[in-house]
Design a protein around this motif. Structure first.
Motif, short mmCIF file in Angstrom:
data_model
loop_
_atom_site.label_atom_id
_atom_site.label_comp_id
_atom_site.label_asym_id
_atom_site.label_seq_id
_atom_site.Cartn_x
_atom_site.Cartn_y
_atom_site.Cartn_z
N LEU A 41 0.82 -1.21 0.00
CA LEU A 41 0.00 0.00 0.00
C LEU A 41 0.86 1.27 0.00
O LEU A 41 0.57 2.22 -0.72
N LEU A 42 1.91 1.27 0.80
CA LEU A 42 2.78 2.46 0.87
C LEU A 42 3.52 2.68 -0.45
O LEU A 42 3.63 3.81 -0.92
N LEU A 43 4.04 1.62 -1.04
CA LEU A 43 4.79 1.78 -2.29
C LEU A 43 3.87 2.16 -3.44
O LEU A 43 4.24 2.95 -4.30
N ARG A 44 2.67 1.62 -3.47
CA ARG A 44 1.74 1.96 -4.54
C ARG A 44 1.30 3.42 -4.43
O ARG A 44 1.23 4.13 -5.41
N ARG A 45 1.07 3.88 -3.20
CA ARG A 45 0.66 5.26 -2.99
C ARG A 45 1.80 6.21 -3.39
O ARG A 45 1.59 7.23 -4.02
N ARG A 46 3.02 5.87 -3.04
CA ARG A 46 4.16 6.72 -3.35
C ARG A 46 4.37 6.82 -4.86
O ARG A 46 4.63 7.89 -5.39
N THR A 47 4.25 5.73 -5.57
CA THR A 47 4.47 5.79 -7.01
C THR A 47 3.36 6.57 -7.71
O THR A 47 3.61 7.25 -8.69
N LYS A 48 2.13 6.47 -7.23
CA LYS A 48 1.05 7.25 -7.83
C LYS A 48 1.28 8.74 -7.64
O LYS A 48 1.09 9.54 -8.54
N GLU A 49 1.71 9.16 -6.45
CA GLU A 49 1.96 10.58 -6.19
C GLU A 49 3.10 11.10 -7.05
O GLU A 49 3.05 12.21 -7.55
#
Length: 54
Positions: A41-49
């Protein structure tokens, strides 16, 4: 040396060690699953931002 035992199959120390092994194995599995989910969840959120800013 002389040893008497009422039940040769009753080994409380071995049983306790096996039970602790199962508990630790289940705890490690659940902990790894939760840690993997949080990391995903953290890595997916970071790449989207990061991609939205570009």
């Amino acid at each position: 040396m002389l040893h008497f035992s009422s039940n040769l199959l009753n080994k409380p120390v071995l049983n306790a060690a096996q039970q602790l092994g199962w508990i630790l194995a289940v705890a490690a599995g659940v902990g790894g699953f939760v840690l993997g989910g949080v990391a995903m969840l953290l890595l997916r959120r970071r790449t989207k931002e990061q991609t939205e800013k570009i």
